[in-house]
Design an enzyme around this catalytic site. Structure first.
Site, PDB file in Angstrom:
ATOM      1  N   LYS A 109       0.800  -1.192   0.060  1.00 53.81           N
ATOM      2  CA  LYS A 109      -0.193   0.051   0.038  1.00 53.81           C
ATOM      3  C   LYS A 109       0.823   1.196   0.110  1.00 53.81           C
ATOM      4  O   LYS A 109       0.420   2.280  -0.396  1.00 53.81           O
ATOM      5  CB  LYS A 109      -0.907  -0.030   1.563  1.00 53.81           C
ATOM      6  CG  LYS A 109      -1.780  -1.154   1.429  1.00 53.81           C
ATOM      7  CD  LYS A 109      -3.171  -1.197   1.033  1.00 53.81           C
ATOM      8  CE  LYS A 109      -3.989  -2.173   1.188  1.00 53.81           C
ATOM      9  NZ  LYS A 109      -3.658  -3.714   1.117  1.00 53.81           N
TER      10      LYS A 109
HETATM   11  C1  LIG Z   1      -4.130  -4.519   0.743  1.00 52.11           C
HETATM   12  C2  LIG Z   1      -3.357  -6.003   0.470  1.00 52.11           C
HETATM   13  C3  LIG Z   1      -3.604  -6.963  -0.222  1.00 52.11           C
HETATM   14  C4  LIG Z   1      -5.020  -6.639  -1.288  1.00 52.11           C
HETATM   15  O1  LIG Z   1      -4.716  -6.010  -2.321  1.00 52.11           O
HETATM   16  P1  LIG Z   1      -5.809  -5.692  -3.240  1.00 52.11           P
HETATM   17  O2  LIG Z   1      -5.529  -4.279  -3.917  1.00 52.11           O
HETATM   18  O3  LIG Z   1      -7.028  -4.967  -2.199  1.00 52.11           O
HETATM   19  O4  LIG Z   1      -6.607  -6.676  -4.077  1.00 52.11           O
HETATM   20  C5  LIG Z   1      -2.828  -8.007  -0.280  1.00 52.11           C
HETATM   21  N1  LIG Z   1      -1.748  -8.266   0.572  1.00 52.11           N
HETATM   22  C6  LIG Z   1      -1.515  -7.356   1.234  1.00 52.11           C
HETATM   23  C7  LIG Z   1      -0.233  -7.543   2.349  1.00 52.11           C
HETATM   24  C8  LIG Z   1      -2.357  -6.191   1.459  1.00 52.11           C
HETATM   25  O5  LIG Z   1      -1.929  -5.202   2.400  1.00 52.11           O
END
Ligand SMILES: *Cc1c(COP(=O)(O)O)cnc(C)c1O
Length: 468
Positions: free
Chosen positions: A115
């Site tokens: 993120k």
């Molecule tokens: C948010 C997240 C995901 C999922 O990603 P999306 O874009 O919501 O599909 C997968 N792994 C981790 C560690 C995350 O923080």
């Protein structure tokens, strides 16, 4: 570039308005009115991450932000990562059909999850656009862990932004809580709510629903439906492609998926001309997406807790963007499908639509035991620790049966130290925090507390803002 809503009911907007709006007023999600082409890959090869990022994203922002400003904002965003490569790729053996397998490390940012790649940029873009307009916003969000710390880090000390993150008291890991509560910046406010994550989400929804309050404090959000987050994620599909396919040939990507934002960015990269063979959705036991891509029916189910909590979701909001494109941008039909899903908890697409989705997407589902087994095996074989989300992707990638000449990139979405319990249970080794967080447990915490009541949260926010 102008942007349209997936429900087709609102006027087109420019990038800066789309950035600040998040959701469209008709309930839809914004997408560019047309897909720009990537620069030729040979022109991007060998250039630093920030330069590739600027070149790839420029058509999306052009006309609202000056080129020089955009260049330094991108530069500064990715200088926060702990490696010059920003999102490095490392070799990880081969798939079942002997295709080369690579791991794309997306966790080298300040809060150790992918993120950061989007939010480090989005926080700075918010601040830039608001400063030009002479206004400020108050970003409010709920978190079960990862998003909250990434948003807090991205907004810390931004002049035009205050950020409040509600988290369920006692229900996030200590690392996750400390990443939110030890940030030394006067404009960030982590609030422990006496309740569950769902209570936190309901409070956020209720705060946005209170129009008087929303206008009084200028509420805004940076959630995963924000177009700018998807845009920033397109870049690492390009840079990893450059790294693993020097001849410019096709590459497949396997993505641990929750809200469908990450893999949608891979689809966008393909739309812009990146040679992508397959996009593979990897799910844990919460397999609403794998069932959808297999049967064409999307059905609400109870959320099961797993060792990969950031993928424990029920509704993948970003799927709406893919549906809109697959339905030839027919916003009325998207609105109708989403309405039916909301009313009935289930909706199906036609065989034609399912077939065209399956032309581009594969899917796989992995349970916690298999993920633990993969963590153990990768550690024993390569001496590398991977986190449980990454393990779901690696397990699906390893079993893929594609063309052996097409490299497969598995996206590593979190640092193993972010989920130390699951990694330790699988390997016996507790992964250490990286240097910049090594003193996390010694830093002083600053936490607000509130019961799960809208009035109490609003009063706390007003008091904090008045004191600033
Ligand atoms: C948010 C997240 C995901 C999922 O990603 P999306 O874009 O919501 O599909 C997968 N792994 C981790 C560690 C995350 O923080």
């Amino acid at each position: 570039m102008r942007y349209v809503s997936t429900r087709g009911e609102v006027a087109e907007l420019h990038f800066d308005d789309v950035l600040l709006a998040g959701l469209a007023p008709d309930g839809g999600l914004y997408l560019p009115a047309a897909w720009p082409a990537l620069p030729p890959l040979d022109e991007l090869r060998g250039r630093p991450y920030a330069e590739v990022a600027t070149a790839v994203m420029w058509p999306f922002v052009e006309g609202t932000i000056g080129r020089d400003d955009f260049e330094w904002i991108v530069e500064e965003s990715y200088a926060t990562f702990d490696t010059d490569e920003v999102c490095p790729v490392v070799p990880l053996g081969a798939t079942a059909s002997a295709a080369p397998l690579w791991l794309l490390e997306l966790f080298r940012g300040p809060t150790l999850a992918f993120k950061d790649v989007a939010l480090q940029l989005v926080g700075r873009l918010f601040d830039h656009v608001l400063a030009e307009r002479g206004s400020r916003v108050c970003i409010l969000g709920a978190t079960s862990g990862d998003t909250g710390s990434a948003a807090i880090d991205a907004c810390a000390d931004r002049a035009c932004v205050d950020v409040f993150v509600l988290f369920p008291d006692g229900r996030v890991s200590e690392v996750q809580r400390r990443q939110m509560t030890t940030v030394d910046a006067a404009n960030v406010h982590a609030v422990a709510v006496e309740g569950t994550f769902d209570d936190c989400q309901d409070l956020v929804k209720a705060a946005f629903g209170d129009v008087g309050f929303r206008d009084e404090v200028h509420l805004s959000a940076v959630n995963s439906i924000n177009w700018a987050r998807v845009m920033a994620q397109i870049v690492y599909y390009v840079t990893s492609h450059l790294a693993v396919a020097p001849d410019g040939g096709p590459v497949s990507f396997v993505v641990p998926t929750g809200n469908f934002g990450n893999i949608l960015a891979g689809w966008a990269a393909k739309r812009m001309g990146l040679p992508v063979e397959r996009l593979v959705v990897a799910s844990n036991r919460n397999d609403v997406l794998t069932r959808f891509f297999t049967t064409g029916t999307m059905e609400l189910q109870e959320v099961l807790p797993t060792t990969s909590p950031s993928m424990d979701i029920q509704v993948s909001s970003n799927l709406e963007r893919l549906l809109f494109e697959t339905l030839d941008r027919d916003g009325a039909t998207v609105a109708e499908l989403m309405g039916r899903f909301r009313a009935d908890g289930s909706v199906s697409v036609s065989t034609d639509v399912l077939d065209s989705l399956r032309d581009e997407f594969d899917c796989g589902r992995i349970d916690d035991e298999t993920a633990a087994e993969v963590i153990r095996r990768v550690h024993a074989r390569d001496g590398m620790l991977i986190d449980p989300h990454t393990a779901v992707g690696v397990a699906v990638a390893e079993s893929s049966e594609g063309d052996p000449s097409v490299p497969v990139v598995a996206l590593a979405t979190a640092h193993p130290a972010k989920f130390p319990d699951a990694v330790e249970a699988a390997t016996g080794i507790r992964p250490p925090l990286p240097d910049h967080l090594a003193d996390l447990f010694d830093r002083p915490e600053r936490i607000g507390h509130a019961p799960a009541e809208l009035r109490a949260v609003q009063d706390l926010m007003r008091a904090v803002l008045r004191a600033r």
